[in-house]
Design an enzyme around this catalytic site. Structure first.
Site, PDB file in Angstrom:
ATOM      1  N   GLY A 144      77.559 -11.626 129.768  1.00  0.00           N
ATOM      2  CA  GLY A 144      79.129 -11.641 128.604  1.00  0.00           C
ATOM      3  C   GLY A 144      80.519 -10.938 129.944  1.00  0.00           C
ATOM      4  CG  ASP A 196      76.208  -1.095 128.260  1.00  0.00           C
ATOM      5  OD1 ASP A 196      76.026  -1.226 129.663  1.00  0.00           O
ATOM      6  OD2 ASP A 196      75.146  -1.038 127.416  1.00  0.00           O
ATOM      7  CB  THR A 244      79.180  -4.530 129.885  1.00  0.00           C
ATOM      8  OG1 THR A 244      79.292  -4.372 128.760  1.00  0.00           O
ATOM      9  CG2 THR A 244      79.322  -3.098 131.380  1.00  0.00           C
ATOM     10  NE  ARG A 302      74.794 -12.649 127.620  1.00  0.00           N
ATOM     11  CZ  ARG A 302      75.162 -11.780 128.016  1.00  0.00           C
ATOM     12  NH1 ARG A 302      74.610 -10.695 128.712  1.00  0.00           N
ATOM     13  NH2 ARG A 302      75.857 -11.350 126.672  1.00  0.00           N
ATOM     14  CG  ASP A 353      78.011  -3.603 125.307  1.00  0.00           C
ATOM     15  OD1 ASP A 353      78.879  -4.227 124.523  1.00  0.00           O
ATOM     16  OD2 ASP A 353      76.799  -4.014 125.248  1.00  0.00           O
ATOM     17  CG  ASP A 379      72.311  -3.670 131.815  1.00  0.00           C
ATOM     18  OD1 ASP A 379      72.549  -4.526 130.935  1.00  0.00           O
ATOM     19  OD2 ASP A 379      71.408  -2.909 131.100  1.00  0.00           O
ATOM     20  NE  ARG A 400      72.404  -7.321 124.846  1.00  0.00           N
ATOM     21  CZ  ARG A 400      71.838  -8.581 124.091  1.00  0.00           C
ATOM     22  NH1 ARG A 400      70.930  -8.126 123.576  1.00  0.00           N
ATOM     23  NH2 ARG A 400      72.406  -9.275 124.437  1.00  0.00           N
TER      24      ARG A 400
END
Ligand code: F6P
Length: 345
Positions: free
Chosen positions: A12, A130, A126, A73, A128, A104, A172
């Site tokens: 993404g 994370d 990312t 992706r 996110d 990741d 996510r």
């Protein structure tokens, strides 16, 4: 002859990818390399699609969102002879080394390629936030500011109509975006994948808030939250090529809004912010961080520090093994969650 090195952006997209490309290209050229960019993530390496990156090409991209190289992706593990094809492209194009910018999934592929003998370095990307082994990924700062702005905007209309708004934000596996934007936006409740917060508890809070009052509420939920009541739904939705549940089909925000409506009778609306969180120009912080990450990746190649990743530690950019970033996921700590929860209501 100058050695040729490459860069790719995969997974993404995140605001700050273009600054990474600019920082990488400028530093690499300064160090005497020729630079190419593989197109559309791993697809470009599998199919040998690339373009030359010059100083001129990256001159005006720092302020631009998205990635000039495109992303996808595509997972080499799912492509027939995917890794062999990548190694062949590197050989055919005489690419000495390359940088993979991703989360990741992308860094997992980079680690395997490094083990197979390719000279790879990583850049942690990312929205996110994370990824372990770095204090912050680029893209996160832009996304929390967009999300906070959305909360501020929902607040005025929620107030006018005395409504409950459920805002679904990205995230996510980790609730960083929901937690930080939710706290900054003064949300009345924040629900994240890391910690359970039941529908009963939430509805009790909302009933108490609205009891006989002309008020409103903002509930922020991370897209990765799966309430026990959603089990059946989860089994029905599809998965992407990395095996992740397609959360856009799960629609936890809408589920939550329906449950609140049914259990409390309050007027509720659901808003999913979606890809708006990833679009548009990067924040100043993400531009600055992206440039530094990109420059560091080029330096890592110059120093032959393969299998390593640019990493932010405090105010400094250092490097860490790629495998450290993917060994575990960076999740919201209990302390932070309890602090956020203490502000609910
Ligand atoms: O890259 C991370 C992310 O933005 C997640 O927050 C989100 O779940 C996912 O990507 C969305 O993926 P796609 O762009 O493939 O719909």
């Amino acid at each position: 002859m100058a050695k040729k090195i490459g860069i790719l952006t995969s997974g993404g997209d995140a605001p700050g990818l273009n600054p990474v490309i600019a920082g990488f290209t400028r530093t690499a050229i300064k160090n005497g390399y020729e630079v190419i960019g593989f197109l559309d993530g791993w697809k470009g390496l599998i199919e040998g699609e690339y373009e030359k990156l010059s100083l001129d090409k990256v001159k005006e991209i720092v302020q631009e969102g998205g990635t000039i190289l495109g992303s996808s992706r595509i997972n080499p593990r799912k492509v027939e002879n995917g890794f062999e094809k990548i190694l062949k492209t590197l050989k055919n194009l005489d690419v000495y080394a390359f940088a993979a910018c991703g989360g990741d999934d992308t860094l997992g592929v980079a680690k395997i390629l490094n083990e197979k003998g390719a000279n790879v370095v990583g850049v942690p990307k990312t929205i996110d936030n994370d990824l372990e082994a770095t204090d912050q990924t680029f893209g996160f700062d832009t996304s929390i500011n967009i999300a906070m702005d959305a909360i501020d905007r929902l607040r005025t209309t929620a107030k006018s109509h005395h409504r409950v708004f459920v805002l679904e934000l990205m995230g996510r596996h980790s609730g960083w975006i929901a937690l930080e934007a939710g706290m900054a936006g003064n949300a009345n409740a924040i629900i994240i994948p890391e910690f359970e917060y039941s529908l009963d508890e939430l509805c009790r809070l909302l009933k108490k808030r609205h009891d006989g009052r002309r008020t409103y509420s903002i509930v922020v939920v991370a897209e990765g939250v799966i309430f026990p009541e959603m089990k059946e739904k989860v089994e029905k939705v599809g998965k992407d090529s990395f095996g992740n549940v397609i959360l856009a089909d799960l629609k936890v925000g809408e589920f939550l809004a329906d449950e609140i409506k049914e259990r409390t009778g309050l007027p509720v609306r659901a808003v999913t912010l979606g890809h708006i969180q990833r679009g548009g120009p990067p924040s100043a912080y993400d531009r600055y961080l992206g440039l530094r990450y990109g420059a560091k990746a080029a330096e890592l190649i110059h120093e032959s520090k393969f299998g390593r990743m640019a990493s932010l530690q405090g105010m400094k950019i250092i490097d860490e093994p790629i495998e450290k970033a993917i060994a575990e996921r960076k999740v919201v700590s209990k302390d932070l969650w309890l602090l956020a929860k203490s502000f609910f209501g």
